[in-house]
Design a protein around this motif. Structure first.
Motif, PDB file in Angstrom:
ATOM      1  N   UNK A   1      50.964  32.142  38.120  1.00 41.14           N
ATOM      2  CA  UNK A   1      51.786  32.977  38.997  1.00 41.14           C
ATOM      3  C   UNK A   1      51.578  34.443  38.620  1.00 41.14           C
ATOM      4  N   UNK A   2      51.285  35.254  39.630  1.00 41.61           N
ATOM      5  CA  UNK A   2      51.041  36.687  39.400  1.00 41.61           C
ATOM      6  C   UNK A   2      52.172  37.483  40.040  1.00 41.61           C
ATOM      7  N   UNK A   3      52.830  38.321  39.222  1.00 44.02           N
ATOM      8  CA  UNK A   3      53.957  39.140  39.679  1.00 44.02           C
ATOM      9  C   UNK A   3      53.422  40.373  40.406  1.00 44.02           C
ATOM     10  N   UNK A   4      53.580  40.389  41.728  1.00 43.44           N
ATOM     11  CA  UNK A   4      53.039  41.495  42.523  1.00 43.44           C
ATOM     12  C   UNK A   4      53.851  42.781  42.363  1.00 43.44           C
ATOM     13  N   UNK A   5      55.045  42.714  41.739  1.00 45.31           N
ATOM     14  CA  UNK A   5      55.778  43.940  41.421  1.00 45.31           C
ATOM     15  C   UNK A   5      55.038  44.747  40.359  1.00 45.31           C
ATOM     16  N   UNK A   6      54.159  44.090  39.604  1.00 42.61           N
ATOM     17  CA  UNK A   6      53.392  44.753  38.545  1.00 42.61           C
ATOM     18  C   UNK A   6      51.901  44.771  38.894  1.00 42.61           C
ATOM     19  N   UNK A   7      51.610  44.785  40.184  1.00 39.75           N
ATOM     20  CA  UNK A   7      50.219  44.677  40.628  1.00 39.75           C
ATOM     21  C   UNK A   7      49.383  45.854  40.158  1.00 39.75           C
ATOM     22  N   UNK A   8      48.227  45.540  39.593  1.00 41.23           N
ATOM     23  CA  UNK A   8      47.234  46.534  39.197  1.00 41.23           C
ATOM     24  C   UNK A   8      45.872  45.983  39.611  1.00 41.23           C
ATOM     25  N   UNK A   9      45.137  46.689  40.459  1.00 38.76           N
ATOM     26  CA  UNK A   9      43.884  46.145  41.002  1.00 38.76           C
ATOM     27  C   UNK A   9      42.892  45.678  39.942  1.00 38.76           C
ATOM     28  N   UNK A  10      42.638  46.514  38.937  1.00 36.45           N
ATOM     29  CA  UNK A  10      41.657  46.131  37.919  1.00 36.45           C
ATOM     30  C   UNK A  10      42.179  44.978  37.068  1.00 36.45           C
ATOM     31  N   UNK A  11      43.479  45.032  36.768  1.00 29.83           N
ATOM     32  CA  UNK A  11      44.118  43.957  36.015  1.00 29.83           C
ATOM     33  C   UNK A  11      44.005  42.634  36.775  1.00 29.83           C
ATOM     34  N   UNK A  12      44.235  42.706  38.088  1.00 30.51           N
ATOM     35  CA  UNK A  12      44.191  41.508  38.926  1.00 30.51           C
ATOM     36  C   UNK A  12      42.782  40.918  38.959  1.00 30.51           C
ATOM     37  N   UNK A  13      41.785  41.752  39.151  1.00 32.77           N
ATOM     38  CA  UNK A  13      40.403  41.272  39.193  1.00 32.77           C
ATOM     39  C   UNK A  13      40.010  40.609  37.876  1.00 32.77           C
ATOM     40  N   UNK A  14      40.512  41.173  36.777  1.00 31.92           N
ATOM     41  CA  UNK A  14      40.222  40.585  35.469  1.00 31.92           C
ATOM     42  C   UNK A  14      40.789  39.182  35.341  1.00 31.92           C
ATOM     43  N   UNK A  15      42.013  39.003  35.840  1.00 36.46           N
ATOM     44  CA  UNK A  15      42.622  37.667  35.805  1.00 36.46           C
ATOM     45  C   UNK A  15      41.849  36.685  36.681  1.00 36.46           C
ATOM     46  N   UNK A  16      41.450  37.131  37.860  1.00 37.89           N
ATOM     47  CA  UNK A  16      40.718  36.246  38.774  1.00 37.89           C
ATOM     48  C   UNK A  16      39.444  35.720  38.123  1.00 37.89           C
ATOM     49  N   UNK A  17      38.747  36.608  37.427  1.00 43.15           N
ATOM     50  CA  UNK A  17      37.484  36.214  36.799  1.00 43.15           C
ATOM     51  C   UNK A  17      37.723  35.382  35.541  1.00 43.15           C
ATOM     52  N   UNK A  18      38.622  35.853  34.697  1.00 41.63           N
ATOM     53  CA  UNK A  18      38.877  35.172  33.426  1.00 41.63           C
ATOM     54  C   UNK A  18      39.431  33.768  33.636  1.00 41.63           C
ATOM     55  N   UNK A  19      40.348  33.620  34.581  1.00 37.97           N
ATOM     56  CA  UNK A  19      41.015  32.334  34.799  1.00 37.97           C
ATOM     57  C   UNK A  19      40.251  31.425  35.761  1.00 37.97           C
ATOM     58  N   UNK A  20      39.147  31.917  36.312  1.00 43.11           N
ATOM     59  CA  UNK A  20      38.305  31.129  37.226  1.00 43.11           C
ATOM     60  C   UNK A  20      39.131  30.534  38.367  1.00 43.11           C
ATOM     61  N   UNK A  21      39.816  31.417  39.088  1.00 43.76           N
ATOM     62  CA  UNK A  21      40.721  30.996  40.151  1.00 43.76           C
ATOM     63  C   UNK A  21      39.936  30.479  41.361  1.00 43.76           C
ATOM     64  N   UNK A  22      40.353  29.311  41.865  1.00 49.57           N
ATOM     65  CA  UNK A  22      39.728  28.715  43.053  1.00 49.57           C
ATOM     66  C   UNK A  22      40.523  28.998  44.325  1.00 49.57           C
ATOM     67  N   UNK A  23      41.855  28.964  44.213  1.00 51.22           N
ATOM     68  CA  UNK A  23      42.734  29.044  45.375  1.00 51.22           C
ATOM     69  C   UNK A  23      43.789  30.119  45.128  1.00 51.22           C
ATOM     70  N   UNK A  24      44.025  30.961  46.139  1.00 53.62           N
ATOM     71  CA  UNK A  24      45.068  31.988  46.051  1.00 53.62           C
ATOM     72  C   UNK A  24      46.094  31.744  47.150  1.00 53.62           C
ATOM     73  N   UNK A  25      47.365  31.715  46.752  1.00 58.23           N
ATOM     74  CA  UNK A  25      48.457  31.609  47.713  1.00 58.23           C
ATOM     75  C   UNK A  25      49.343  32.837  47.609  1.00 58.23           C
ATOM     76  N   UNK A  26      49.917  33.265  48.723  1.00 53.96           N
ATOM     77  CA  UNK A  26      50.771  34.456  48.728  1.00 53.96           C
ATOM     78  C   UNK A  26      52.127  34.117  49.327  1.00 53.96           C
ATOM     79  N   UNK A  27      53.199  34.467  48.582  1.00 50.93           N
ATOM     80  CA  UNK A  27      54.569  34.215  49.033  1.00 50.93           C
ATOM     81  C   UNK A  27      55.299  35.546  49.184  1.00 50.93           C
ATOM     82  N   UNK A  28      55.961  35.727  50.302  1.00 50.32           N
ATOM     83  CA  UNK A  28      56.754  36.932  50.519  1.00 50.32           C
ATOM     84  C   UNK A  28      55.958  38.036  51.196  1.00 50.32           C
ATOM     85  N   UNK A  29      56.681  38.880  51.929  1.00 52.77           N
ATOM     86  CA  UNK A  29      56.046  39.940  52.722  1.00 52.77           C
ATOM     87  C   UNK A  29      55.285  40.930  51.851  1.00 52.77           C
ATOM     88  N   UNK A  30      55.900  41.352  50.730  1.00 54.91           N
ATOM     89  CA  UNK A  30      55.259  42.346  49.871  1.00 54.91           C
ATOM     90  C   UNK A  30      53.927  41.834  49.335  1.00 54.91           C
TER      91      UNK A  30
END
Length: 242
Positions: A146-175
């Protein structure tokens, strides 16, 4: 030899002659001759017991190989080696149907920690009981991050995507959905996110849920409730808590 013992003749002889009143009325290999209903009727004989037993086993889909057994040990050897079991089935079930028995784990999983089990209906008995043949498919349970979008950081996010080898992304809530759109994040699941993410994780996928605020503890609670009820361990955690 001359005999009226059809079981002996069937198990012992390579070739048989059928006689009535001293006249030969038919001949052939035991497999051929004992399948001839008219010949048996004229000779006032019944089929060998092992012949009928095997034909019933074959009819129910429980036999393997194509050689007709002639003795009890050979009949036992002819039985299918795969797993067979009795299960209750819905009234509308038909022979040949494939049933989904769900996911087995722990002591019930034979080859890997989690197994999806299907069952092919071989024979239906009374009271909605059926003999089924099990087929097991190993499941590599994935994880839900689970990624807290209140603390969203583009470079931080990309690092997680690569490091955690994410296959599927789901988005909840308008923000979360707006931020994902602004930063060209590919969202695979936008509705029914928690349930569908759990399903993807059960298929071995590494999933990330983008959400924020009070939805984070809600998501954790829902996922942990499923883990507790099912007994299936999924790796679930918040990525950027701090």
């Amino acid at each position: 030899i001359s005999t009226h013992d059809v079981d002996l003749a069937y198990s012992w002889a390579d070739y048989v002659f059928f006689m009535v009143d001293g006249e030969v009325i038919g001949e052939g290999t035991p497999d051929e001759a004992f399948q001839d209903d008219e010949l048996l009727r004229q000779a006032h004989l019944k089929r060998p017991m092992t012949f009928d037993i095997y034909k019933e086993i074959e009819r129910r889909g429980l036999a393997h190989g194509n050689r007709q057994p002639k003795t009890v040990p050979e009949i036992v050897d002819s039985l299918k080696p795969p797993e067979l079991m009795w299960v209750e089935v819905p009234p509308e079930t038909r022979e040949g149907d494939i049933l989904n028995l769900g996911v087995l784990h722990g002591e019930y999983a034979l080859h890997c920690p989690y197994e999806a089990v299907n069952a092919r209906v071989l024979h239906i008995h009374e009271n909605n009981k059926a003999i089924v043949e099990l087929t097991r498919h190993g499941i590599k349970a994935g994880g839900i991050l689970i990624y807290d979008m209140d603390k969203f950081d583009p470079s931080d996010f990309e690092g997680y995507m690569e490091k955690e080898e994410i296959d599927i992304v789901g988005a909840m809530g308008k923000k979360s959905k707006l931020l994902a759109e602004d930063y060209s994040i590919c969202v695979d699941i936008a509705t029914g996110v928690i349930d569908r993410t759990i399903l993807m994780a059960l298929c071995g996928k590494r999933c990330m849920i983008l959400t924020n605020g009070g939805m984070i503890p809600h998501s954790m609670q829902r996922i942990n409730e499923y883990i507790e009820r099912s007994g299936i361990a999924l790796n679930v955690r918040v990525l950027n808590e701090n």
